[in-house]
Design a protein around this motif. Structure first.
Motif, PDB file in Angstrom:
ATOM      1  N   ARG A 133      84.880 -20.727 134.666  1.00  0.00           N
ATOM      2  CA  ARG A 133      84.982 -19.847 135.834  1.00  0.00           C
ATOM      3  C   ARG A 133      85.876 -18.633 135.567  1.00  0.00           C
ATOM      4  N   PHE A 134      86.924 -18.825 134.771  1.00  0.00           N
ATOM      5  CA  PHE A 134      87.885 -17.751 134.493  1.00  0.00           C
ATOM      6  C   PHE A 134      87.728 -17.294 133.043  1.00  0.00           C
ATOM      7  N   THR A 135      87.988 -16.009 132.823  1.00  0.00           N
ATOM      8  CA  THR A 135      87.956 -15.456 131.479  1.00  0.00           C
ATOM      9  C   THR A 135      89.164 -14.558 131.267  1.00  0.00           C
ATOM     10  N   ILE A 136      89.885 -14.806 130.197  1.00  0.00           N
ATOM     11  CA  ILE A 136      91.020 -13.965 129.835  1.00  0.00           C
ATOM     12  C   ILE A 136      90.580 -13.001 128.743  1.00  0.00           C
ATOM     13  N   SER A 137      91.047 -11.764 128.853  1.00  0.00           N
ATOM     14  CA  SER A 137      90.720 -10.766 127.840  1.00  0.00           C
ATOM     15  C   SER A 137      91.880  -9.784 127.745  1.00  0.00           C
ATOM     16  N   VAL A 138      91.857  -8.982 126.702  1.00  0.00           N
ATOM     17  CA  VAL A 138      92.951  -8.034 126.492  1.00  0.00           C
ATOM     18  C   VAL A 138      92.416  -6.713 125.966  1.00  0.00           C
ATOM     19  N   THR A 188      91.512 -18.224 122.491  1.00  0.00           N
ATOM     20  CA  THR A 188      91.785 -18.443 123.901  1.00  0.00           C
ATOM     21  C   THR A 188      91.871 -19.927 124.223  1.00  0.00           C
ATOM     22  N   ASN A 189      92.584 -20.231 125.282  1.00  0.00           N
ATOM     23  CA  ASN A 189      92.585 -21.592 125.818  1.00  0.00           C
ATOM     24  C   ASN A 189      92.698 -21.511 127.332  1.00  0.00           C
ATOM     25  N   TYR A 190      92.142 -22.508 127.992  1.00  0.00           N
ATOM     26  CA  TYR A 190      92.062 -22.517 129.449  1.00  0.00           C
ATOM     27  C   TYR A 190      92.449 -23.885 130.004  1.00  0.00           C
ATOM     28  N   ALA A 191      92.994 -23.867 131.205  1.00  0.00           N
ATOM     29  CA  ALA A 191      93.175 -25.114 131.929  1.00  0.00           C
ATOM     30  C   ALA A 191      91.798 -25.694 132.238  1.00  0.00           C
ATOM     31  N   ASP A 192      91.695 -27.010 132.223  1.00  0.00           N
ATOM     32  CA  ASP A 192      90.410 -27.646 132.499  1.00  0.00           C
ATOM     33  C   ASP A 192      89.838 -27.223 133.844  1.00  0.00           C
ATOM     34  N   SER A 193      90.716 -27.003 134.801  1.00  0.00           N
ATOM     35  CA  SER A 193      90.273 -26.697 136.157  1.00  0.00           C
ATOM     36  C   SER A 193      89.616 -25.325 136.281  1.00  0.00           C
ATOM     37  N   VAL A 194      89.806 -24.460 135.294  1.00  0.00           N
ATOM     38  CA  VAL A 194      89.242 -23.108 135.392  1.00  0.00           C
ATOM     39  C   VAL A 194      88.202 -22.808 134.319  1.00  0.00           C
ATOM     40  N   VAL A 221      97.167 -21.203 133.162  1.00  0.00           N
ATOM     41  CA  VAL A 221      95.776 -20.975 133.557  1.00  0.00           C
ATOM     42  C   VAL A 221      94.936 -20.633 132.331  1.00  0.00           C
ATOM     43  N   ALA A 222      95.388 -19.634 131.579  1.00  0.00           N
ATOM     44  CA  ALA A 222      94.634 -19.192 130.402  1.00  0.00           C
ATOM     45  C   ALA A 222      95.569 -18.446 129.468  1.00  0.00           C
TER      46      ALA A 222
END
Length: 115
Positions: free
Chosen positions: A66-71, A57-63, A48-49
């Motif tokens: 819309r989605f955000t990954i953070s740490v 960061t990298n994301y699936a095209d489908s998300v 997903v991410a």
């Protein structure tokens, strides 16, 4: 030994939002990458991410968009903010951690999006 504990899954209506959390036990030293994967019924697990220790960061095209990954390094926790959810996002979401020489997986948290 590292343990990953996910939280934040649940049932949400289409168009809604959820934030997943994954806290890792132990030190954040030697972490190379953190990520979220998901597996829908009858489908293979997919990325997903992801986010590297350098913040890339990298994301699936489908998300994307819309989605955000953070740490939060201080508490060794990775997040996945999910907005504009659709029924196609329904899956078990797994936390992933890559350290030098070893990978770790969480047990998963269910996300269900109703139409």
């Amino acid at each position: 030994q590292v343990q990953l504990v996910e939280s934040g899954g649940g049932l949400v209506q289409a168009g809604g939002s959820l934030r997943l959390s994954c806290q890792a036990s132990g030190s954040s030293n030697s972490v190379i990458r953190r990520a979220w994967y998901r597996q829908a019924p009858g489908k293979q697990r997919e990325l997903v991410a992801g986010i590297t220790s350098g913040g890339n960061t990298n994301y699936a095209d489908s998300v994307k968009g819309r989605f955000t990954i953070s740490v939060d390094i201080a508490i060794n926790t990775v997040y996945l903010q999910m907005n504009s959810l659709t029924p196609e996002d329904t899956a078990i979401y797994y936390c992933y951690l890559l350290k030098v020489g070893r990978t770790y997986w969480g047990r998963g948290t269910q996300v269900t999006v109703s139409s």
